[in-house]
Enzyme design. Sequence first.
Site, mmCIF file in Angstrom:
data_model
loop_
_atom_site.group_PDB
_atom_site.id
_atom_site.type_symbol
_atom_site.label_atom_id
_atom_site.label_comp_id
_atom_site.label_asym_id
_atom_site.label_seq_id
_atom_site.Cartn_x
_atom_site.Cartn_y
_atom_site.Cartn_z
ATOM 1 N N ALA A 95 -6.683 -5.655 9.196
ATOM 2 C CA ALA A 95 -6.167 -4.564 10.025
ATOM 3 C C ALA A 95 -5.448 -5.109 11.257
ATOM 4 O O ALA A 95 -4.625 -4.426 11.857
ATOM 5 C CB ALA A 95 -7.309 -3.651 10.439
ATOM 6 N N HIS A 119 15.305 -16.965 7.752
ATOM 7 C CA HIS A 119 14.701 -15.631 7.784
ATOM 8 C C HIS A 119 15.362 -14.677 6.788
ATOM 9 O O HIS A 119 14.710 -13.788 6.251
ATOM 10 C CB HIS A 119 14.829 -15.080 9.210
ATOM 11 N N ALA A 145 5.069 -5.653 1.542
ATOM 12 C CA ALA A 145 5.279 -6.804 2.425
ATOM 13 C C ALA A 145 5.122 -6.369 3.872
ATOM 14 O O ALA A 145 5.598 -5.306 4.257
ATOM 15 C CB ALA A 145 6.670 -7.389 2.204
ATOM 16 N N HIS A 198 8.573 -14.713 1.393
ATOM 17 C CA HIS A 198 7.341 -15.460 1.131
ATOM 18 C C HIS A 198 6.619 -14.882 -0.073
ATOM 19 O O HIS A 198 6.819 -13.726 -0.429
ATOM 20 C CB HIS A 198 6.414 -15.420 2.357
ATOM 21 N N CYS A 215 -1.675 -16.427 -31.323
ATOM 22 C CA CYS A 215 -1.587 -15.996 -29.919
ATOM 23 C C CYS A 215 -0.865 -14.656 -29.883
ATOM 24 O O CYS A 215 0.213 -14.507 -30.458
ATOM 25 C CB CYS A 215 -0.845 -17.060 -29.107
ATOM 26 N N PHE A 272 -1.376 11.150 -10.640
ATOM 27 C CA PHE A 272 -1.662 10.991 -12.061
ATOM 28 C C PHE A 272 -1.936 9.526 -12.402
ATOM 29 O O PHE A 272 -2.869 9.201 -13.139
ATOM 30 C CB PHE A 272 -0.484 11.514 -12.902
ATOM 31 N N GLU A 273 -1.121 8.634 -11.812
ATOM 32 C CA GLU A 273 -1.295 7.198 -12.060
ATOM 33 C C GLU A 273 -2.669 6.734 -11.567
ATOM 34 O O GLU A 273 -3.383 6.028 -12.272
ATOM 35 C CB GLU A 273 -0.186 6.391 -11.374
#
Length: 347
Positions: free
Chosen positions: A21, A113, A160, A166, A196, A318-319
Amino acid sequence: MPEIRHDPLLDRWVIIAPERAKRPQEMPPAEPTAQAQPCPFCEGNEKETPPELWARRDGRGAGPDSPGWTVRVVPNRFPALTTSSPVRHEHTGLLKSIQGVGAHEVIIESPGHEDGLADLPPSHLQSVLEAYRLRLRAAYQDSRLAYALVFKNHKGPAGASLYHPHSQLIATPVIPQNVRLKLETALKHNARTGTCLLCSLLHQERTSGTRVILEADGFIALAPFASRFPYEVMIAPVRHMPDFTDMRNEDLLGLAGMLKDILQRLKMALDDPPYNYFLSTAPNPAALEQEEWDAAHLKSAGHWHLEILPRQRPPAGFEWGSGFHINPGIPEDAAQHLREIGTKRGE
Ligand SMILES: [Zn+2]
Ligand SMILES: [Zn+2]
Protein backbone atom coordinates in the site's frame (compact mmCIF):
# COMPACT_ATOMS: atom_id res chain seq x y z
CA MET A 1 5.34 -8.89 7.17
CA PRO A 2 3.56 -10.42 4.18
CA GLU A 3 1.58 -13.60 4.62
CA ILE A 4 0.26 -16.19 2.16
CA ARG A 5 -3.25 -17.33 3.10
CA HIS A 6 -5.11 -20.31 1.76
CA ASP A 7 -8.70 -19.89 0.55
CA PRO A 8 -10.37 -23.15 1.63
CA LEU A 9 -13.39 -22.66 -0.67
CA LEU A 10 -11.34 -22.44 -3.86
CA ASP A 11 -8.15 -24.22 -2.74
CA ARG A 12 -6.03 -21.30 -3.83
CA TRP A 13 -3.69 -18.76 -2.27
CA VAL A 14 -3.79 -15.04 -1.59
CA ILE A 15 -0.82 -12.85 -0.63
CA ILE A 16 -1.68 -10.37 2.13
CA ALA A 17 0.97 -7.67 1.70
CA PRO A 18 0.29 -4.41 3.58
CA GLU A 19 3.69 -2.99 2.53
CA ARG A 20 2.39 -2.77 -1.03
CA ALA A 21 0.00 0.00 0.00
CA LYS A 22 3.00 2.30 0.57
CA ARG A 23 4.38 2.07 -2.97
CA PRO A 24 4.25 5.17 -5.13
CA GLN A 25 1.32 5.26 -7.52
CA GLU A 26 2.97 7.41 -10.11
CA MET A 27 0.57 6.43 -12.81
CA PRO A 28 -2.94 7.62 -13.25
CA PRO A 29 -4.93 4.71 -14.70
CA ALA A 30 -4.72 5.80 -18.34
CA GLU A 31 -1.60 7.63 -19.46
CA PRO A 32 1.45 7.50 -17.31
CA THR A 33 4.08 9.81 -18.78
CA ALA A 34 4.30 12.67 -16.29
CA GLN A 35 6.37 11.96 -13.19
CA ALA A 36 5.62 13.34 -9.78
CA GLN A 37 9.07 12.38 -8.47
CA PRO A 38 12.42 11.17 -9.92
CA CYS A 39 12.01 7.72 -11.46
CA PRO A 40 13.93 5.13 -9.37
CA PHE A 41 14.47 2.95 -12.46
CA CYS A 42 16.14 5.64 -14.63
CA GLU A 43 19.89 5.51 -15.25
CA GLY A 44 21.61 7.77 -12.71
CA ASN A 45 19.05 7.03 -9.97
CA GLU A 46 20.53 3.63 -9.02
CA LYS A 47 20.75 4.65 -5.35
CA GLU A 48 16.95 4.97 -5.26
CA THR A 49 16.55 1.17 -5.48
CA PRO A 50 17.78 -1.60 -3.17
CA PRO A 51 21.27 -2.93 -4.22
CA GLU A 52 21.15 -4.67 -7.59
CA LEU A 53 21.00 -8.46 -7.91
CA TRP A 54 22.29 -8.57 -11.48
CA ALA A 55 23.01 -6.20 -14.35
CA ARG A 56 24.21 -6.44 -17.93
CA ARG A 57 27.04 -3.91 -18.18
CA ASP A 58 29.30 -5.14 -21.00
CA GLY A 59 32.34 -3.56 -19.37
CA ARG A 60 30.78 -0.11 -19.10
CA GLY A 61 30.20 1.91 -15.93
CA ALA A 62 31.88 1.98 -12.57
CA GLY A 63 30.41 -1.22 -11.14
CA PRO A 64 27.26 -2.24 -9.29
CA ASP A 65 24.62 0.39 -8.56
CA SER A 66 26.13 2.94 -10.92
CA PRO A 67 25.18 4.00 -14.47
CA GLY A 68 26.41 2.05 -17.50
CA TRP A 69 23.95 -0.88 -17.58
CA THR A 70 21.50 -2.03 -20.22
CA VAL A 71 19.33 -4.36 -18.08
CA ARG A 72 19.27 -4.28 -14.28
CA VAL A 73 17.56 -6.49 -11.67
CA VAL A 74 16.78 -5.22 -8.17
CA PRO A 75 14.63 -6.42 -5.28
CA ASN A 76 11.22 -4.76 -5.22
CA ARG A 77 11.30 -1.95 -2.66
CA PHE A 78 7.70 -2.69 -1.73
CA PRO A 79 7.76 -6.48 -1.94
CA ALA A 80 4.70 -8.70 -1.97
CA LEU A 81 6.97 -11.36 -0.43
CA THR A 82 10.46 -11.45 1.10
CA THR A 83 12.97 -14.21 1.82
CA SER A 84 14.33 -12.59 4.96
CA SER A 85 12.06 -14.60 7.25
CA PRO A 86 12.06 -18.34 7.98
CA VAL A 87 9.13 -20.38 6.63
CA ARG A 88 6.37 -20.68 9.16
CA HIS A 89 3.28 -22.72 8.35
CA GLU A 90 0.25 -22.03 10.50
CA HIS A 91 -2.86 -24.13 10.68
CA THR A 92 -6.05 -23.37 12.61
CA GLY A 93 -8.98 -25.60 11.77
CA LEU A 94 -9.76 -25.06 8.08
CA LEU A 95 -7.50 -22.04 7.82
CA LYS A 96 -3.86 -22.29 6.88
CA SER A 97 -1.24 -19.70 6.10
CA ILE A 98 2.46 -19.39 5.40
CA GLN A 99 4.39 -16.48 6.85
CA GLY A 100 5.75 -14.46 3.93
CA VAL A 101 8.57 -16.33 2.39
CA GLY A 102 9.29 -15.60 -1.23
CA ALA A 103 11.07 -13.26 -3.58
CA HIS A 104 9.89 -10.22 -5.48
CA GLU A 105 12.27 -8.71 -8.01
CA VAL A 106 12.09 -6.03 -10.67
CA ILE A 107 13.77 -6.51 -14.03
CA ILE A 108 14.41 -2.98 -15.34
CA GLU A 109 14.38 -3.55 -19.08
CA SER A 110 16.29 -0.45 -20.18
CA PRO A 111 18.06 2.59 -18.68
CA GLY A 112 15.80 4.87 -20.77
CA HIS A 113 12.46 5.95 -19.29
CA GLU A 114 10.63 6.00 -22.63
CA ASP A 115 12.17 2.84 -24.15
CA GLY A 116 9.27 0.52 -24.95
CA LEU A 117 10.19 -3.15 -25.11
CA ALA A 118 8.72 -3.40 -28.63
CA ASP A 119 11.12 -0.74 -29.92
CA LEU A 120 14.39 -2.04 -28.45
CA PRO A 121 16.71 -4.12 -30.69
CA PRO A 122 16.43 -7.93 -30.44
CA SER A 123 19.90 -8.12 -28.84
CA HIS A 124 18.59 -5.92 -26.02
CA LEU A 125 15.47 -8.07 -25.59
CA GLN A 126 17.82 -11.06 -25.48
CA SER A 127 19.47 -9.51 -22.38
CA VAL A 128 16.03 -9.05 -20.78
CA LEU A 129 15.25 -12.73 -21.44
CA GLU A 130 18.68 -13.66 -20.10
CA ALA A 131 17.78 -11.83 -16.89
CA TYR A 132 14.58 -13.93 -16.69
CA ARG A 133 16.60 -17.13 -17.12
CA LEU A 134 19.23 -16.14 -14.54
CA ARG A 135 16.75 -14.98 -11.91
CA LEU A 136 14.57 -18.09 -12.35
CA ARG A 137 17.68 -20.22 -11.82
CA ALA A 138 18.65 -18.13 -8.78
CA ALA A 139 15.14 -18.46 -7.27
CA TYR A 140 15.25 -22.24 -7.66
CA GLN A 141 18.52 -22.37 -5.69
CA ASP A 142 16.26 -21.79 -2.72
CA SER A 143 14.46 -25.05 -2.01
CA ARG A 144 11.76 -23.19 -0.04
CA LEU A 145 10.52 -21.58 -3.25
CA ALA A 146 8.23 -23.85 -5.27
CA TYR A 147 7.54 -21.63 -8.26
CA ALA A 148 8.75 -18.34 -9.74
CA LEU A 149 6.47 -16.38 -12.04
CA VAL A 150 8.00 -13.89 -14.48
CA PHE A 151 5.47 -11.34 -15.68
CA LYS A 152 5.09 -7.89 -17.17
CA ASN A 153 2.42 -5.23 -16.69
CA HIS A 154 2.51 -2.67 -19.49
CA LYS A 155 0.67 0.57 -18.66
CA GLY A 156 -1.67 1.44 -15.77
CA PRO A 157 -4.78 -0.47 -16.90
CA ALA A 158 -2.64 -3.63 -16.92
CA GLY A 159 -1.55 -2.99 -13.33
CA ALA A 160 1.76 -1.14 -13.76
CA SER A 161 2.46 1.43 -11.04
CA LEU A 162 5.61 2.89 -12.64
CA TYR A 163 5.90 3.87 -16.28
CA HIS A 164 9.58 2.97 -16.75
CA PRO A 165 9.71 -0.33 -18.73
CA HIS A 166 10.12 -3.23 -16.36
CA SER A 167 9.02 -6.79 -15.68
CA GLN A 168 8.87 -8.65 -12.38
CA LEU A 169 9.50 -12.00 -10.79
CA ILE A 170 7.54 -13.27 -7.79
CA ALA A 171 8.61 -16.58 -6.28
CA THR A 172 6.25 -18.36 -3.89
CA PRO A 173 6.60 -21.31 -1.48
CA VAL A 174 3.52 -22.89 -3.14
CA ILE A 175 2.72 -23.61 -6.79
CA PRO A 176 0.13 -21.04 -7.94
CA GLN A 177 -3.29 -22.47 -8.78
CA ASN A 178 -3.19 -21.68 -12.52
CA VAL A 179 0.25 -23.22 -12.90
CA ARG A 180 -0.78 -26.29 -10.93
CA LEU A 181 -3.92 -26.75 -13.04
CA LYS A 182 -1.93 -26.56 -16.27
CA LEU A 183 0.68 -29.03 -15.02
CA GLU A 184 -1.96 -31.47 -13.77
CA THR A 185 -3.82 -31.27 -17.10
CA ALA A 186 -0.57 -31.89 -19.00
CA LEU A 187 0.37 -34.78 -16.71
CA LYS A 188 -3.06 -36.42 -17.23
CA HIS A 189 -2.79 -36.05 -21.02
CA ASN A 190 0.72 -37.49 -20.91
CA ALA A 191 -0.37 -40.46 -18.79
CA ARG A 192 -3.20 -41.18 -21.23
CA THR A 193 -1.39 -40.66 -24.56
CA GLY A 194 2.34 -40.69 -23.80
CA THR A 195 2.66 -37.31 -25.56
CA CYS A 196 3.12 -33.70 -24.53
CA LEU A 197 -0.18 -31.81 -24.66
CA LEU A 198 1.32 -28.57 -25.97
CA CYS A 199 3.48 -30.39 -28.58
CA SER A 200 0.30 -32.10 -29.84
CA LEU A 201 -1.65 -28.83 -29.80
CA LEU A 202 1.09 -26.98 -31.69
CA HIS A 203 1.17 -29.78 -34.27
CA GLN A 204 -2.59 -29.46 -34.79
CA GLU A 205 -2.41 -25.64 -35.00
CA ARG A 206 0.47 -25.73 -37.51
CA THR A 207 -1.46 -28.19 -39.67
CA SER A 208 -4.59 -26.01 -39.76
CA GLY A 209 -2.70 -22.69 -39.79
CA THR A 210 -5.75 -20.47 -39.17
CA ARG A 211 -4.61 -19.29 -35.77
CA VAL A 212 -0.86 -19.22 -36.44
CA ILE A 213 0.52 -15.67 -36.57
CA LEU A 214 4.18 -16.33 -37.12
CA GLU A 215 6.76 -19.09 -36.99
CA ALA A 216 10.49 -18.37 -36.98
CA ASP A 217 13.77 -19.57 -35.44
CA GLY A 218 12.11 -22.53 -33.72
CA PHE A 219 9.31 -20.48 -32.10
CA ILE A 220 5.65 -20.14 -32.95
CA ALA A 221 3.14 -17.39 -32.09
CA LEU A 222 -0.55 -18.15 -32.28
CA ALA A 223 -3.95 -16.85 -31.23
CA PRO A 224 -5.21 -19.49 -28.76
CA PHE A 225 -8.44 -21.26 -29.82
CA ALA A 226 -10.15 -20.22 -26.57
CA SER A 227 -8.51 -16.78 -26.19
CA ARG A 228 -9.86 -14.92 -23.16
CA PHE A 229 -9.09 -11.45 -24.52
CA PRO A 230 -9.12 -9.97 -28.04
CA TYR A 231 -5.69 -10.37 -29.64
CA GLU A 232 -4.40 -12.76 -26.99
CA VAL A 233 -1.15 -14.38 -28.19
CA MET A 234 0.80 -17.42 -27.07
CA ILE A 235 4.48 -17.89 -27.93
CA ALA A 236 6.14 -21.30 -27.46
CA PRO A 237 9.16 -23.21 -28.69
CA VAL A 238 8.14 -25.59 -31.49
CA ARG A 239 10.29 -28.40 -30.13
CA HIS A 240 9.50 -29.88 -26.75
CA MET A 241 11.13 -27.85 -23.99
CA PRO A 242 9.76 -28.14 -20.43
CA ASP A 243 11.93 -25.59 -18.71
CA PHE A 244 12.63 -22.01 -19.79
CA THR A 245 15.94 -22.05 -17.90
CA ASP A 246 17.25 -24.68 -20.37
CA MET A 247 17.14 -22.06 -23.16
CA ARG A 248 20.55 -21.50 -24.74
CA ASN A 249 21.76 -18.00 -25.68
CA GLU A 250 20.91 -18.53 -29.36
CA ASP A 251 17.42 -19.70 -28.35
CA LEU A 252 17.02 -16.50 -26.34
CA LEU A 253 17.97 -14.42 -29.38
CA GLY A 254 15.40 -16.26 -31.53
CA LEU A 255 12.74 -15.72 -28.88
CA ALA A 256 13.75 -12.05 -28.54
CA GLY A 257 13.17 -11.54 -32.27
CA MET A 258 9.77 -13.25 -32.06
CA LEU A 259 8.70 -11.31 -28.94
CA LYS A 260 9.71 -7.98 -30.46
CA ASP A 261 7.88 -8.79 -33.68
CA ILE A 262 4.67 -9.75 -31.86
CA LEU A 263 4.79 -6.73 -29.51
CA GLN A 264 5.24 -4.45 -32.52
CA ARG A 265 2.31 -6.04 -34.34
CA LEU A 266 0.10 -5.62 -31.25
CA LYS A 267 1.25 -2.03 -30.88
CA MET A 268 0.26 -1.31 -34.49
CA ALA A 269 -3.01 -3.26 -34.41
CA LEU A 270 -4.28 -1.85 -31.11
CA ASP A 271 -2.48 1.52 -30.79
CA ASP A 272 0.00 0.51 -28.07
CA PRO A 273 -2.47 -1.32 -25.81
CA PRO A 274 -1.98 -2.05 -22.12
CA TYR A 275 -1.01 -5.70 -21.79
CA ASN A 276 0.19 -8.37 -19.39
CA TYR A 277 2.49 -11.18 -20.28
CA PHE A 278 3.68 -14.07 -18.16
CA LEU A 279 5.79 -17.14 -18.49
CA SER A 280 4.57 -20.66 -17.69
CA THR A 281 7.57 -22.86 -17.00
CA ALA A 282 8.66 -25.78 -14.83
CA PRO A 283 8.40 -25.52 -11.02
CA ASN A 284 11.44 -25.82 -8.78
CA PRO A 285 12.52 -29.51 -8.83
CA ALA A 286 12.65 -29.24 -5.02
CA ALA A 287 8.85 -28.74 -5.06
CA LEU A 288 8.13 -31.93 -7.03
CA GLU A 289 8.63 -34.28 -4.13
CA GLN A 290 6.18 -32.29 -2.04
CA GLU A 291 3.61 -32.59 -4.85
CA GLU A 292 4.35 -36.29 -5.39
CA TRP A 293 5.09 -35.53 -9.03
CA ASP A 294 7.61 -37.65 -10.87
CA ALA A 295 10.36 -35.42 -12.32
CA ALA A 296 10.78 -37.55 -15.49
CA HIS A 297 7.01 -37.58 -16.08
CA LEU A 298 6.86 -33.83 -15.69
CA LYS A 299 9.76 -33.37 -18.13
CA SER A 300 7.77 -35.11 -20.84
CA ALA A 301 4.50 -33.35 -19.98
CA GLY A 302 5.38 -29.69 -19.29
CA HIS A 303 6.27 -27.33 -22.16
CA TRP A 304 7.09 -23.71 -21.38
CA HIS A 305 5.15 -20.92 -23.06
CA LEU A 306 4.57 -17.19 -22.84
CA GLU A 307 1.08 -15.71 -22.83
CA ILE A 308 0.45 -12.11 -23.89
CA LEU A 309 -2.92 -10.63 -22.90
CA PRO A 310 -3.84 -7.20 -24.29
CA ARG A 311 -6.03 -5.57 -21.65
CA GLN A 312 -8.49 -3.23 -23.27
CA ARG A 313 -11.13 -3.75 -20.62
CA PRO A 314 -10.90 -5.23 -17.13
CA PRO A 315 -12.57 -8.54 -16.22
CA ALA A 316 -16.06 -7.81 -14.85
CA GLY A 317 -18.67 -9.50 -12.65
CA PHE A 318 -19.32 -12.49 -14.85
CA GLU A 319 -15.60 -13.20 -15.24
CA TRP A 320 -14.99 -12.92 -11.47
CA GLY A 321 -18.06 -14.97 -10.60
CA SER A 322 -17.73 -17.74 -13.15
CA GLY A 323 -14.07 -17.98 -14.10
CA PHE A 324 -15.31 -17.77 -17.73
CA HIS A 325 -14.23 -14.94 -19.96
CA ILE A 326 -16.41 -13.31 -22.57
CA ASN A 327 -14.22 -12.39 -25.51
CA PRO A 328 -15.82 -10.05 -28.06
CA GLY A 329 -12.99 -10.78 -30.54
CA ILE A 330 -12.61 -13.80 -32.83
CA PRO A 331 -9.15 -15.39 -32.40
CA GLU A 332 -8.95 -16.45 -36.09
CA ASP A 333 -9.61 -12.84 -37.19
CA ALA A 334 -6.99 -11.53 -34.75
CA ALA A 335 -4.46 -14.04 -36.12
CA GLN A 336 -5.19 -12.96 -39.69
CA HIS A 337 -4.94 -9.25 -38.81
CA LEU A 338 -1.61 -9.77 -36.99
CA ARG A 339 -0.26 -11.82 -39.93
CA GLU A 340 -1.22 -9.08 -42.40
CA ILE A 341 0.35 -6.32 -40.29
CA GLY A 342 3.60 -8.25 -40.52
CA THR A 343 3.34 -8.41 -44.32
CA LYS A 344 2.61 -4.69 -44.57
CA ARG A 345 5.53 -3.83 -42.34
CA GLY A 346 7.86 -5.91 -44.47
CA GLU A 347 6.79 -4.18 -47.75
ZN1 LIG B 1 12.54 6.01 -15.52
ZN1 LIG C 1 6.08 -30.44 -25.63
